[in-house]
Design a protein around this motif. Structure first.
Motif, PDB file in Angstrom:
ATOM      1  N   PHE A 146      42.069 -24.567-107.362  1.00 26.45           N
ATOM      2  CA  PHE A 146      42.936 -25.587-106.748  1.00 26.45           C
ATOM      3  C   PHE A 146      42.989 -26.817-107.645  1.00 26.45           C
ATOM      4  CE2 PHE A 146      41.487 -22.803-103.445  1.00 26.45           C
ATOM      5  CZ  PHE A 146      42.642 -22.574-102.695  1.00 26.45           C
ATOM      6  N   CYS A 147      44.152 -27.462-107.620  1.00 25.00           N
ATOM      7  CA  CYS A 147      44.387 -28.617-108.480  1.00 25.00           C
ATOM      8  C   CYS A 147      43.444 -29.766-108.097  1.00 25.00           C
ATOM      9  CB  CYS A 147      45.840 -29.058-108.343  1.00 25.00           C
ATOM     10  SG  CYS A 147      46.233 -30.511-109.322  1.00 25.00           S
ATOM     11  N   SER A 148      42.739 -30.301-109.090  1.00 27.43           N
ATOM     12  CA  SER A 148      41.818 -31.415-108.812  1.00 27.43           C
ATOM     13  C   SER A 148      42.580 -32.717-108.598  1.00 27.43           C
ATOM     14  CB  SER A 148      40.834 -31.565-109.970  1.00 27.43           C
ATOM     15  OG  SER A 148      41.541 -31.691-111.184  1.00 27.43           O
ATOM     16  N   ASN A 149      43.872 -32.704-108.894  1.00 27.54           N
ATOM     17  CA  ASN A 149      44.694 -33.898-108.711  1.00 27.54           C
ATOM     18  C   ASN A 149      45.323 -33.956-107.314  1.00 27.54           C
ATOM     19  OD1 ASN A 149      46.019 -36.286-109.615  1.00 27.54           O
ATOM     20  ND2 ASN A 149      47.884 -35.086-109.903  1.00 27.54           N
ATOM     21  N   CYS A 150      45.914 -32.804-106.862  1.00 25.61           N
ATOM     22  CA  CYS A 150      46.646 -32.845-105.586  1.00 25.61           C
ATOM     23  C   CYS A 150      46.196 -31.784-104.588  1.00 25.61           C
ATOM     24  CB  CYS A 150      48.144 -32.712-105.843  1.00 25.61           C
ATOM     25  SG  CYS A 150      48.658 -31.038-106.244  1.00 25.61           S
ATOM     26  N   GLY A 151      45.330 -30.874-104.996  1.00 24.10           N
ATOM     27  CA  GLY A 151      44.785 -29.894-104.058  1.00 24.10           C
ATOM     28  C   GLY A 151      45.584 -28.613-103.897  1.00 24.10           C
ATOM     29  N   ASP A 164      47.948 -24.178-114.279  1.00 29.15           N
ATOM     30  CA  ASP A 164      49.006 -25.160-114.054  1.00 29.15           C
ATOM     31  C   ASP A 164      49.216 -25.364-112.556  1.00 29.15           C
ATOM     32  OD1 ASP A 164      49.289 -25.336-116.733  1.00 29.15           O
ATOM     33  OD2 ASP A 164      51.285 -24.416-116.838  1.00 29.15           O
ATOM     34  N   CYS A 165      49.449 -26.608-112.205  1.00 31.04           N
ATOM     35  CA  CYS A 165      49.721 -26.929-110.811  1.00 31.04           C
ATOM     36  C   CYS A 165      51.233 -26.946-110.585  1.00 31.04           C
ATOM     37  CB  CYS A 165      49.127 -28.284-110.451  1.00 31.04           C
ATOM     38  SG  CYS A 165      49.518 -28.756-108.761  1.00 31.04           S
ATOM     39  N   PRO A 166      51.749 -26.093-109.663  1.00 32.61           N
ATOM     40  CA  PRO A 166      53.195 -26.055-109.418  1.00 32.61           C
ATOM     41  C   PRO A 166      53.675 -27.294-108.667  1.00 32.61           C
ATOM     42  CG  PRO A 166      52.062 -24.618-107.876  1.00 32.61           C
ATOM     43  CD  PRO A 166      51.006 -25.169-108.790  1.00 32.61           C
ATOM     44  N   SER A 167      52.773 -28.015-108.060  1.00 27.71           N
ATOM     45  CA  SER A 167      53.154 -29.141-107.223  1.00 27.71           C
ATOM     46  C   SER A 167      53.236 -30.450-108.014  1.00 27.71           C
ATOM     47  CB  SER A 167      52.147 -29.261-106.072  1.00 27.71           C
ATOM     48  OG  SER A 167      52.477 -30.335-105.263  1.00 27.71           O
ATOM     49  N   CYS A 168      52.137 -30.849-108.661  1.00 28.10           N
ATOM     50  CA  CYS A 168      52.150 -32.133-109.385  1.00 28.10           C
ATOM     51  C   CYS A 168      52.337 -31.923-110.886  1.00 28.10           C
ATOM     52  CB  CYS A 168      50.873 -32.916-109.117  1.00 28.10           C
ATOM     53  SG  CYS A 168      49.416 -32.275-109.962  1.00 28.10           S
ATOM     54  N   ARG A 169      52.449 -30.657-111.314  1.00 28.79           N
ATOM     55  CA  ARG A 169      52.653 -30.297-112.719  1.00 28.79           C
ATOM     56  C   ARG A 169      51.453 -30.621-113.606  1.00 28.79           C
ATOM     57  NH1 ARG A 169      56.920 -27.573-112.880  1.00 28.79           N
ATOM     58  NH2 ARG A 169      58.645 -28.053-111.492  1.00 28.79           N
TER      59      ARG A 169
HETATM   60 ZN   LIG Z   1      48.436 -30.711-108.561  1.00 25.00          ZN
END
Ligand SMILES: [Zn+2]
Length: 316
Positions: A146-151, A164-169
């Motif tokens: 899981f993204c450490s920036n946005c979850g 890669d995070c599809p949400s916050c890129r």
């Molecule tokens: Zn993210």
């Protein structure tokens, strides 16, 4: 100093001198990676958390599976591209840890942890560096889904070398944690410590994580001061070792001890004391009268300690 000492051939430092050509340029091309997976000589290491699955052999065991074999042994997650050995693709496949455990006991397989594999020489030595690479990489995946920036849940790209995070890129890269491991020395004496988890009689170098914003030399001085109360001056880099438990890089150093009194941090160490050169030689040669010894030759601590007595590392 005593006469020059010769302890015989120097053993290999475990997990180092990888024969893998990482071929990082292939990671960015999904079609090329898929083609590598389909190559008849493509093989994978199969790793489930702390456990590695091996095919039972007579002398040593075989850690390599075809990709379809690897995926048939239980639920699998990431397949990561480790690189090429003599142009043959090597991958590491993440097996569900519970599934890995359930394979233990099968007649044709051996399931054990990588420390045991290295210390007991259960596979040919050339497999240790790619196993370390695969284990460290897959452990990172296991803990970073899981993204450490946005979850948000992240996607594996670049053959397992990025998520890669599809949400916050956000782009997330596998990490390596630097650890300093050092031997404080003064003339003919050095300081070793015992961790609470060590086997009886084993003594080793001091060690600790490098903290953000800290130079290696400063980390050596800080950790030595914190753990045993010794002030260090000059710090000399020796060698390094990947240590995939879970994702460390051990940075081996010798340090010039400037004070003598030991004050032990009992939360970190069970014990620590000064050792004389002759006592250290007896420990390295496994002939100490009280059965004291150093870590096994696979570990960098053995090499740091041995270099001090054999190569006469000195700050005098
Ligand atoms: Zn993210």
């Amino acid at each position: 100093m005593s006469p020059r000492l010769d302890l015989g051939p120097k053993p290999h430092l475990g997990y180092t001198a990888s024969r893998i050509e990482r071929a990082a340029e292939r990671r960015t091309d999904p079609a090329a990676l898929a083609a590598l997976e389909r190559q008849p000589r493509a093989r994978a290491y199969l790793i489930g958390g702390e456990l590695v699955v091996l095919r039972k052999g007579a002398q040593t065991h075989d850690p390599l599976f075809t990709l379809s074999q690897a995926r048939s042994l239980g639920p699998t997650a990431e397949t990561t591209f480790l690189g090429l050995i003599d142009d043959d693709p090597r991958f590491a496949v993440a097996l569900d840890p519970a599934a890995a455990k359930s394979l233990d006991g099968r007649d044709d397989l051996v399931v054990t942890d990588l420390r045991t594999i290295a210390v007991r020489g259960l596979v040919e030595a050339e497999h240790l560096p790619p196993l370390a690479e695969g284990k460290a990489l897959l452990t990172w995946h296991l803990r970073h889904r899981f993204c450490s920036n946005c979850g948000s849940a992240t996607n594996v790209v670049e053959g397992g070398w990025r998520r890669d995070c599809p949400s916050c890129r956000g782009q997330h890269f596998p990490r390596t944690d630097p650890v300093v491991i050092m031997l404080p020395v003064a003339g003919d004496r050095c300081v070793l410590g015992r961790s609470h988890r060590f086997a009886a009689g084993m003594w080793s170098c001091l060690a600790g994580f490098v903290e953000p914003g800290e130079a290696i030399e400063d980390a050596v001085r800080r950790e030595t001061r914190e753990e045993v109360g010794i002030e260090c001056g000059e710090v000399r880099y020796f060698r390094s070792q990947p240590w995939p438990f879970p994702t460390s890089l051990m940075i081996g150093c010798h340090a010039q001890a400037r004070s003598r009194e030991i004050v032990i941090d009992r939360t970190e160490l069970d014990d620590a004391r000064w050792f004389g050169r002759d006592e250290i030689v007896a420990m390295l040669q496994r002939r100490h009268p009280d059965g004291l010894g150093t870590p096994p030759t696979v570990a960098i601590a053995y090499h740091i300690i041995r270099a001090w007595v054999e190569d006469e590392v000195s700050f005098d």
